[in-house]
Scaffold this motif. Structure first.
Motif, PDB file in Angstrom:
ATOM      1  N   GLY A 109     -15.009   3.941 -66.093  1.00 40.89           N
ATOM      2  CA  GLY A 109     -14.466   5.275 -66.229  1.00 40.89           C
ATOM      3  C   GLY A 109     -13.018   5.236 -66.665  1.00 40.89           C
ATOM      4  O   GLY A 109     -12.380   4.191 -66.717  1.00 40.89           O
ATOM      5  N   GLU A 110     -12.497   6.405 -66.934  1.00 38.83           N
ATOM      6  CA  GLU A 110     -11.147   6.536 -67.448  1.00 38.83           C
ATOM      7  C   GLU A 110     -10.123   5.931 -66.506  1.00 38.83           C
ATOM      8  O   GLU A 110      -9.158   5.315 -66.932  1.00 38.83           O
ATOM      9  CB  GLU A 110     -10.891   8.023 -67.654  1.00 38.83           C
ATOM     10  N   GLU A 115     -18.563  13.466 -77.122  1.00 37.71           N
ATOM     11  CA  GLU A 115     -17.540  13.543 -76.089  1.00 37.71           C
ATOM     12  C   GLU A 115     -16.602  12.342 -76.150  1.00 37.71           C
ATOM     13  O   GLU A 115     -16.985  11.257 -76.584  1.00 37.71           O
ATOM     14  CB  GLU A 115     -18.187  13.599 -74.706  1.00 37.71           C
ATOM     15  N   ASN A 170     -16.153   8.696 -70.483  1.00 37.58           N
ATOM     16  CA  ASN A 170     -17.392   8.684 -69.721  1.00 37.58           C
ATOM     17  C   ASN A 170     -18.166   7.401 -70.048  1.00 37.58           C
ATOM     18  O   ASN A 170     -18.424   7.114 -71.208  1.00 37.58           O
ATOM     19  CB  ASN A 170     -18.211   9.921 -70.109  1.00 37.58           C
ATOM     20  N   ARG A 218     -21.003   7.596 -72.627  1.00 37.28           N
ATOM     21  CA  ARG A 218     -20.605   7.686 -74.033  1.00 37.28           C
ATOM     22  C   ARG A 218     -20.107   6.336 -74.564  1.00 37.28           C
ATOM     23  O   ARG A 218     -20.362   5.979 -75.717  1.00 37.28           O
ATOM     24  CB  ARG A 218     -19.537   8.759 -74.203  1.00 37.28           C
ATOM     25  N   PHE A 231     -19.681  17.704 -66.091  1.00 40.72           N
ATOM     26  CA  PHE A 231     -19.993  16.291 -66.345  1.00 40.72           C
ATOM     27  C   PHE A 231     -18.762  15.383 -66.257  1.00 40.72           C
ATOM     28  O   PHE A 231     -18.779  14.266 -66.768  1.00 40.72           O
ATOM     29  CB  PHE A 231     -20.653  16.099 -67.714  1.00 40.72           C
ATOM     30  N   THR A 232     -17.668  15.826 -65.603  1.00 35.33           N
ATOM     31  CA  THR A 232     -16.464  15.004 -65.530  1.00 35.33           C
ATOM     32  C   THR A 232     -16.143  14.629 -64.081  1.00 35.33           C
ATOM     33  O   THR A 232     -16.441  15.376 -63.148  1.00 35.33           O
ATOM     34  CB  THR A 232     -15.240  15.714 -66.132  1.00 35.33           C
ATOM     35  N   ARG A 233     -15.510  13.510 -63.911  1.00 32.36           N
ATOM     36  CA  ARG A 233     -15.157  13.032 -62.578  1.00 32.36           C
ATOM     37  C   ARG A 233     -14.107  13.932 -61.935  1.00 32.36           C
ATOM     38  O   ARG A 233     -14.213  14.271 -60.746  1.00 32.36           O
ATOM     39  CB  ARG A 233     -14.643  11.585 -62.662  1.00 32.36           C
ATOM     40  N   ASN A 281     -24.614  14.187 -63.095  1.00 29.78           N
ATOM     41  CA  ASN A 281     -24.308  12.895 -63.713  1.00 29.78           C
ATOM     42  C   ASN A 281     -23.443  12.083 -62.753  1.00 29.78           C
ATOM     43  O   ASN A 281     -22.924  12.598 -61.751  1.00 29.78           O
ATOM     44  CB  ASN A 281     -23.672  13.037 -65.105  1.00 29.78           C
ATOM     45  N   GLU A 338     -20.496  10.613 -63.148  1.00 28.54           N
ATOM     46  CA  GLU A 338     -19.068  10.876 -63.098  1.00 28.54           C
ATOM     47  C   GLU A 338     -18.745  11.958 -62.063  1.00 28.54           C
ATOM     48  O   GLU A 338     -17.792  11.832 -61.290  1.00 28.54           O
ATOM     49  CB  GLU A 338     -18.553  11.281 -64.479  1.00 28.54           C
ATOM     50  N   ASP A 370     -27.714   8.978 -64.033  1.00 30.73           N
ATOM     51  CA  ASP A 370     -27.065   8.249 -65.125  1.00 30.73           C
ATOM     52  C   ASP A 370     -27.373   6.763 -65.035  1.00 30.73           C
ATOM     53  O   ASP A 370     -28.049   6.220 -65.879  1.00 30.73           O
ATOM     54  CB  ASP A 370     -25.556   8.448 -65.198  1.00 30.73           C
ATOM     55  N   THR A 417     -24.580   4.412 -64.144  1.00 31.07           N
ATOM     56  CA  THR A 417     -23.373   3.646 -64.442  1.00 31.07           C
ATOM     57  C   THR A 417     -23.163   2.578 -63.370  1.00 31.07           C
ATOM     58  O   THR A 417     -23.615   2.710 -62.224  1.00 31.07           O
ATOM     59  CB  THR A 417     -22.130   4.545 -64.494  1.00 31.07           C
TER      60      THR A 417
END
Length: 354
Positions: free
Chosen positions: A24-25, A75, A79, A82, A236-238, A262, A264, A289, A291
């Protein structure tokens, strides 16, 4: 919702997808190792019926290795899904010797994605592989592609259009079934009782719609003792998943389970629960997901289960294209088979996660 086994014609035993790096970011997760682990496998090819051939589509045969091929990512690649998806497309193109792959990223802006794809067509793309941000609003692109008979393969999300006329095929997961499977895991985790919150995905696409409906339908069918008492988009974002969960903790302190559409958002929920002093497993979290960070979350006790949504589309997208160019019929929908990660298999399955 069960699906029949895939037809032998598109049982792609030669898929050699590469597992993508996946962090993740702002995470320190170790990327999954490259290799064939976690490759996509076809589950089914839609209902029996007409398939699309190069002749019925009205297109001209082109050279996949030499002509321009466009890939439109929807996107920003913060993520892990992606990241893995784009890497799979690039890696498979390199493996096959596809020399003119052009990749764009819409940075989560739908108007930019439309413009990106139109530019790819103007640059002479003979094939478009699109990961759509939204399901609606594609008419300008579809008209332009139809004029030049450019086949479009959509991956991971559908567009609301006509197969073999507006686009060639959709390749992806059964999102309704993912929702059902997540519900089954939540029912098991809660013993069929308690309040559950849903962290909804971004609006405007079939993934959010189907994952929500599948979950709700299965809860209603199998677990009348579970109440869905809270629903809000985490986009869909953390970060948004954390914010929404912080609100949830304040407004619905009795919540026993969280269904995140998802990973995140699920990981954002974990951060919020930690900040509120909750213990691992005190609130059951089920997500979709696969991950590596989410599967590690199962190992660490924060998540109960993860239903996989496999992002490694490169081999299947390009092998489907080659079959189409060779005159074979392509179904309107190609559904892939996704596994599940649970407390029983998470530790040994980390290598398959992305």
């Amino acid at each position: 919702m069960s699906r029949t086994s895939g037809l032998a014609a598109v049982a792609l035993a030669t898929l050699l997808a590469t597992a993508a790096c996946a962090k993740g970011e702002d995470s320190g997760d170790t990327p999954a190792p490259a290799g064939s682990a976690g490759q996509q496998v076809v589950q089914s090819q839609g209902a029996a019926g007409p398939t699309c051939t190069l002749q019925s589509f009205g297109g001209q045969k082109f050279d996949l290795k030499k002509d321009v091929v466009g890939f439109s990512q929807s996107e920003k690649e913060a993520n892990p899904f992606r990241i893995a998806e784009t890497r799979s497309i690039k890696d498979e193109a390199a493996k096959l010797g596809i020399a003119n792959l052009r990749v764009t990223n819409a940075q989560s802006q739908f108007s930019k994605q439309i413009s990106d794809v139109q530019q790819l067509i103007a640059q002479g793309a003979k094939l478009l592989v699109i990961a759509p941000l939204n399901s609606d609003g594609w008419e300008p692109v579809l008209r332009q592609a139809a004029e030049k008979k450019v086949p479009i393969i959509t991956i991971d999300r559908k567009i609301n259009a006509q197969p073999c006329t507006d686009y060639l095929t959709f390749i992806g997961s059964d999102f309704y079934q993912q929702g059902e499977r997540a519900a089954d895991q939540m029912i098991q985790a809660l013993g069929g009782q308690g309040e559950v919150a849903i962290l909804l995905g971004a609006p405007g696409n079939n993934v959010t719609t189907d994952r929500t409906k599948g979950f709700k339908d299965r809860i209603q069918e199998k677990a009348p003792g579970i109440t869905i008492s809270f629903e809000q988009t985490g986009e869909f974002t953390r970060e948004k998943g954390q914010q929404v969960t912080e609100q949830l903790i304040q407004s619905r302190p009795g919540t026993k389970g969280i269904y995140a559409e998802n990973d995140e958002m699920a990981l954002g929920a974990v951060t919020a629960l930690k900040g509120a002093g909750k213990s691992p497993g005190q609130v059951k979290i089920v997500s979709v997901d696969g991950t590596r960070a989410a599967v590690q979350g199962i190992v660490d006790g924060w998540l109960s289960a993860v239903v996989e949504s496999n992002p490694r589309f490169g081999p299947l997208a390009f092998s489907t294209t080659q079959k189409f160019l060779d005159g074979e019929g392509i179904p309107a929908t190609v559904i892939i088979s996704d596994q599940e990660y649970t407390t029983a298999n998470a530790k040994e399955s980390l290598g398959n996660a992305y």
